[in-house]
Enzyme design. Structure first.
Site, mmCIF file in Angstrom:
data_model
loop_
_atom_site.group_PDB
_atom_site.id
_atom_site.type_symbol
_atom_site.label_atom_id
_atom_site.label_comp_id
_atom_site.label_asym_id
_atom_site.label_seq_id
_atom_site.Cartn_x
_atom_site.Cartn_y
_atom_site.Cartn_z
ATOM 1 N N SER A 1 -42.035 -13.274 19.742
ATOM 2 C CA SER A 1 -43.377 -12.743 19.540
ATOM 3 C C SER A 1 -43.902 -13.091 18.157
ATOM 4 O O SER A 1 -43.143 -13.289 17.209
ATOM 5 C CB SER A 1 -43.361 -11.220 19.698
HETATM 6 N N1 SAH Z 1 -39.139 -9.498 21.612
HETATM 7 C C1 SAH Z 1 -38.706 -10.771 22.096
HETATM 8 C C2 SAH Z 1 -39.698 -11.295 23.110
HETATM 9 C C3 SAH Z 1 -39.062 -12.201 24.086
HETATM 10 S S1 SAH Z 1 -40.090 -12.691 25.420
HETATM 11 C C4 SAH Z 1 -38.531 -11.737 20.945
HETATM 12 O O1 SAH Z 1 -39.125 -11.496 19.890
HETATM 13 O O2 SAH Z 1 -37.802 -12.706 21.098
HETATM 14 C C5 SAH Z 1 -39.777 -11.431 26.608
HETATM 15 C C6 SAH Z 1 -38.389 -11.287 27.136
HETATM 16 O O3 SAH Z 1 -38.429 -10.345 28.202
HETATM 17 C C7 SAH Z 1 -37.788 -12.559 27.721
HETATM 18 O O4 SAH Z 1 -36.560 -12.820 27.108
HETATM 19 C C8 SAH Z 1 -37.623 -12.230 29.198
HETATM 20 O O5 SAH Z 1 -36.489 -12.840 29.799
HETATM 21 C C9 SAH Z 1 -37.463 -10.722 29.159
HETATM 22 N N2 SAH Z 1 -37.737 -10.032 30.413
HETATM 23 C C10 SAH Z 1 -38.689 -10.298 31.353
HETATM 24 N N3 SAH Z 1 -38.592 -9.446 32.394
HETATM 25 C C11 SAH Z 1 -37.541 -8.604 32.108
HETATM 26 C C12 SAH Z 1 -36.916 -7.518 32.792
HETATM 27 N N4 SAH Z 1 -37.324 -7.065 34.001
HETATM 28 N N5 SAH Z 1 -35.884 -6.896 32.191
HETATM 29 C C13 SAH Z 1 -35.415 -7.311 30.996
HETATM 30 N N6 SAH Z 1 -35.945 -8.344 30.303
HETATM 31 C C14 SAH Z 1 -36.995 -8.979 30.853
#
Ligand code: SAH
Length: 220
Positions: A70
């Site tokens: 993010s």
């Molecule tokens: N805060 C993170 C954002 C990553 S993007 C950072 O700064 O890196 C969002 C993440 O949510 C991804 O890794 C994706 O795989 C995860 N995600 C999507 N759906 C999900 C679910 N149902 N349960 C757990 N993680 C999920």
């Protein structure tokens, strides 16, 4: 990992980090504890080495598996909205990703429980945060749509992937007086929502428009 990488990209890293902090201040992040939590996290350690030189720009970057780290301003906004100036004991994060938001939270609250659906990211990030000496984070490879009932109730819940509507288990796993910060909406644009559980019911407010990856069901 080379020692140059571990200690930051030479002396420019401290300066570029300070520049990021002043950008966040200029954009309305005024909680000193949130700013300090962000200052502590070496963002260049959470992205691919080839992108490390861009790690302190206020932009989202790819982390593989079609996911993104993010944008720092969004991390700061979400963290500030979640804490509301209060000390939080246990927080649930849905979507560990590369663990940047997780690390910021871990600098601020007693314990972070974080759930990631992609096994490869879950493993990589658990190791990364262990190497960075974080010891107040619990990791689950699972489907965040179910929350993480084992450690509920949580003082705060933060999601970094967007569902179409708030998953019921998250509402159930929140402590009264607690807050959920979550992007809600379709694939291209969502509203970042703040949801508070008061003794008399739920209060919803909109923080701003955001663009997150979708929250998908099931783990892989
Ligand atoms: N805060 C993170 C954002 C990553 S993007 C950072 O700064 O890196 C969002 C993440 O949510 C991804 O890794 C994706 O795989 C995860 N995600 C999507 N759906 C999900 C679910 N149902 N349960 C757990 N993680 C999920």
């Amino acid at each position: 990992m080379s020692s140059q990488r571990r200690h930051g990209i030479g002396m420019t890293s401290a300066r570029t980090r300070e520049r990021l902090l002043s950008r966040l201040r200029d954009s309305g992040i005024d909680n000193p504890r949130v700013l300090e939590a962000i200052r502590q996290v070496p963002r260049h350690m959470f992205v691919d080495e080839a992108l490390a030189s861009r790690a302190y720009e206020d932009i989202a970057l790819p982390i593989g598996h079609g996911q993104t780290i993010s944008q720092p301003l969004v991390v700061a906004l979400m963290t500030q909205a979640l804490s509301a100036g209060k000390h939080l004991q246990r927080v649930l994060e849905i979507g560990t990703g590369c663990g940047y938001q997780t690390a910021v939270l871990a600098n601020l609250v007693d314990e972070v429980c974080t759930v990631e659906r992609i096994a490869a990211l879950f493993r990589l990030t658990r190791n990364r945060l262990f190497d960075l000496k974080y010891r107040n984070i619990k990791f689950l490879h699972g489907d965040g749509l179910q929350g993480w009932p084992e450690y509920a109730p949580y003082d705060g819940i933060l999601a970094t992937a967007a569902p179409e509507e708030v998953p019921r288990p998250l509402l159930d796993q929140l402590q009264t007086g607690g807050r959920i910060v979550i992007p809600i909406g379709g694939r291209s644009l969502q509203k970042l929502m703040l949801i508070e559980k008061t003794p008399t019911g739920w209060e919803h407010s909109e923080i701003e428009s955001v663009n997150f990856v979708p929250l998908l069901s099931g783990k892989i």
